[in-house]
Design a protein around this motif. Sequence first.
Motif, PDB file in Angstrom:
ATOM      1  N   THR A  13      21.987  51.776  38.681  1.00  0.00           N
ATOM      2  CA  THR A  13      22.206  53.203  38.422  1.00  0.00           C
ATOM      3  C   THR A  13      23.469  53.465  37.602  1.00  0.00           C
ATOM      4  N   VAL A  14      24.240  52.413  37.371  1.00  0.00           N
ATOM      5  CA  VAL A  14      25.524  52.573  36.672  1.00  0.00           C
ATOM      6  C   VAL A  14      25.466  51.833  35.341  1.00  0.00           C
ATOM      7  N   LEU A  15      26.056  52.426  34.303  1.00  0.00           N
ATOM      8  CA  LEU A  15      26.063  51.761  33.001  1.00  0.00           C
ATOM      9  C   LEU A  15      26.991  50.541  33.046  1.00  0.00           C
ATOM     10  N   PRO A  16      26.480  49.357  32.677  1.00  0.00           N
ATOM     11  CA  PRO A  16      27.354  48.172  32.672  1.00  0.00           C
ATOM     12  C   PRO A  16      28.276  48.195  31.444  1.00  0.00           C
ATOM     13  N   GLY A  17      29.409  48.864  31.583  1.00  0.00           N
ATOM     14  CA  GLY A  17      30.306  49.080  30.450  1.00  0.00           C
ATOM     15  C   GLY A  17      30.980  47.789  29.988  1.00  0.00           C
ATOM     16  N   VAL A  18      31.131  47.654  28.684  1.00  0.00           N
ATOM     17  CA  VAL A  18      31.825  46.483  28.134  1.00  0.00           C
ATOM     18  C   VAL A  18      33.319  46.604  28.441  1.00  0.00           C
ATOM     19  N   THR A  19      33.861  47.825  28.365  1.00  0.00           N
ATOM     20  CA  THR A  19      35.277  48.027  28.711  1.00  0.00           C
ATOM     21  C   THR A  19      35.467  47.830  30.214  1.00  0.00           C
ATOM     22  N   MET A  64      37.433  53.688  37.863  1.00  0.00           N
ATOM     23  CA  MET A  64      38.042  52.758  38.825  1.00  0.00           C
ATOM     24  C   MET A  64      39.133  53.484  39.604  1.00  0.00           C
ATOM     25  N   PHE A  65      39.314  53.038  40.846  1.00  0.00           N
ATOM     26  CA  PHE A  65      40.262  53.686  41.758  1.00  0.00           C
ATOM     27  C   PHE A  65      41.197  52.613  42.312  1.00  0.00           C
ATOM     28  N   LYS A  66      42.496  52.824  42.209  1.00  0.00           N
ATOM     29  CA  LYS A  66      43.434  51.884  42.845  1.00  0.00           C
ATOM     30  C   LYS A  66      43.879  52.526  44.157  1.00  0.00           C
ATOM     31  N   ILE A  67      43.439  51.883  45.240  1.00  0.00           N
ATOM     32  CA  ILE A  67      43.723  52.422  46.571  1.00  0.00           C
ATOM     33  C   ILE A  67      44.421  51.330  47.380  1.00  0.00           C
ATOM     34  N   ASP A  68      45.626  51.628  47.828  1.00  0.00           N
ATOM     35  CA  ASP A  68      46.365  50.653  48.641  1.00  0.00           C
ATOM     36  C   ASP A  68      46.425  49.277  47.980  1.00  0.00           C
ATOM     37  N   GLY A  69      46.626  49.238  46.696  1.00  0.00           N
ATOM     38  CA  GLY A  69      46.805  47.969  45.983  1.00  0.00           C
ATOM     39  C   GLY A  69      45.527  47.319  45.470  1.00  0.00           C
ATOM     40  N   LYS A  70      44.342  47.752  45.973  1.00  0.00           N
ATOM     41  CA  LYS A  70      43.079  47.137  45.511  1.00  0.00           C
ATOM     42  C   LYS A  70      42.378  48.078  44.531  1.00  0.00           C
ATOM     43  N   ILE A  71      41.584  47.483  43.634  1.00  0.00           N
ATOM     44  CA  ILE A  71      40.857  48.314  42.672  1.00  0.00           C
ATOM     45  C   ILE A  71      39.394  48.383  43.115  1.00  0.00           C
ATOM     46  N   TYR A  72      38.861  49.593  43.166  1.00  0.00           N
ATOM     47  CA  TYR A  72      37.460  49.799  43.551  1.00  0.00           C
ATOM     48  C   TYR A  72      36.688  50.379  42.366  1.00  0.00           C
ATOM     49  N   THR A  73      35.463  49.890  42.170  1.00  0.00           N
ATOM     50  CA  THR A  73      34.579  50.507  41.186  1.00  0.00           C
ATOM     51  C   THR A  73      33.136  50.299  41.638  1.00  0.00           C
ATOM     52  N   ALA A  74      32.254  51.197  41.201  1.00  0.00           N
ATOM     53  CA  ALA A  74      30.850  51.124  41.630  1.00  0.00           C
ATOM     54  C   ALA A  74      30.183  49.865  41.079  1.00  0.00           C
ATOM     55  N   PRO A  75      29.275  49.260  41.835  1.00  0.00           N
ATOM     56  CA  PRO A  75      28.579  48.063  41.353  1.00  0.00           C
ATOM     57  C   PRO A  75      27.533  48.435  40.302  1.00  0.00           C
ATOM     58  N   CYS A  76      27.258  47.484  39.418  1.00  0.00           N
ATOM     59  CA  CYS A  76      26.222  47.722  38.391  1.00  0.00           C
ATOM     60  C   CYS A  76      24.899  47.215  38.940  1.00  0.00           C
ATOM     61  N   ASN A  77      24.284  47.996  39.829  1.00  0.00           N
ATOM     62  CA  ASN A  77      23.013  47.510  40.370  1.00  0.00           C
ATOM     63  C   ASN A  77      21.841  48.430  40.039  1.00  0.00           C
TER      64      ASN A  77
END
Length: 358
Positions: free
Chosen positions: A254-260, A239-252
């Motif tokens: 190709t990304v592991l849907p992490g419990v954490t 996750m990336f906090k950029i200018d106050g917002k948090i960005y993370t890749a969607p789970c669609n």
Amino acid sequence: MLDIKITRTTTPKAKPADETKLGFGKLFTDHMFLMDYTQGQGWHDPRIVPYQPFTMDPACVVLHYAQEIFEGMKAYRTADNKIQLFRPECNGQRMMDSAERLCIPPVPVEDYVQAVKALVEVDKDWVPHIDGASLYIRPFAFATDVALGVHASPTYTFCIICSPSGAYYAEGINPVRIYVEDEYIRAAPGLTGFTKCGGNYAASIKAGEMAEEQGFAQVLWLDGVEKKYVEEVGSMNIMFKIDGKIYTAPCNGTVLPGVTRRSCIELLRDWGYEVVEDHLAIADLMKAGHEGKVEEIFGTGTAAVVSPVKELDWKGDKIFIGEGKIGPVTQKLYDTMTGMQWGKIPDTKGWIVPVCQG
Ligand code: COI
């Protein structure tokens, strides 16, 4: 409900003398859970037996075609000596989803959770006592048919082993350096990126080794089609906090849907942060980093918990985050997640599942 037969070891191993030196996944407890699948009969013979090697035919399907899936969970000991789990049903559901993709017969979530609890209770004395250490739980299932044709196996084994472990990274909660992988890919649409299958990790080892040789803790994977968007890190979501917002890749897919990952997103939204689950281009991320807008970067995962990142390197271009220190949101997430897991703060989310008295 499984009828689990328990056979206890008559030769228990010595427990670790110094829990500050456990490392990750190196020592194993006295017992393991086993259950077999046979086509026409389903999953059968659930049992807890002394920890022991498998005997395998050299033609066993899993050894050739990697029809295998796994999970990662932890059991925690609280200050008042209770043993507890964190959202085990989420791992059980994810294992069912992985099973479906790998053509492995799924173990129902209730049976999965029951098996984990039963094994942790039998090996409860192995759950570490010190802060930051826990019992890492590794459920896995694999194809056991003896045949070299590429087909779904008619027989499988489901196994759970446990390992008293400390922090995943040698750095502990200290910020790590991450290499943005520009040559190899981890996943692509239609493949197995969303599952926890051994093959995903096998394909990632080369890039990880090359990054480690250069002093990086892990690699950050880009999408497998354009190598343009950030996806995840070797053993954690990011996750990336950029200018106050948090960005993370969607789970669609190709990304592991992490419990954490999912838990951190829920907490962040509770705290009023906007969390954007969308594609983030690596070029935009690096640009924002050079403009001083990337406030924090952190990974999330069962093994890694919440792990700060201090540097990203993409094709020689580098950005440095938070002067190498842990950012306030990263720290708050880490404190809240570990606080709930070790029973130091109230579980306001209903995420904790008790196992037994320690
Ligand atoms: C976990 O976080 O539990 C994982 O499975 C990551 C890992 C491959 C160590």
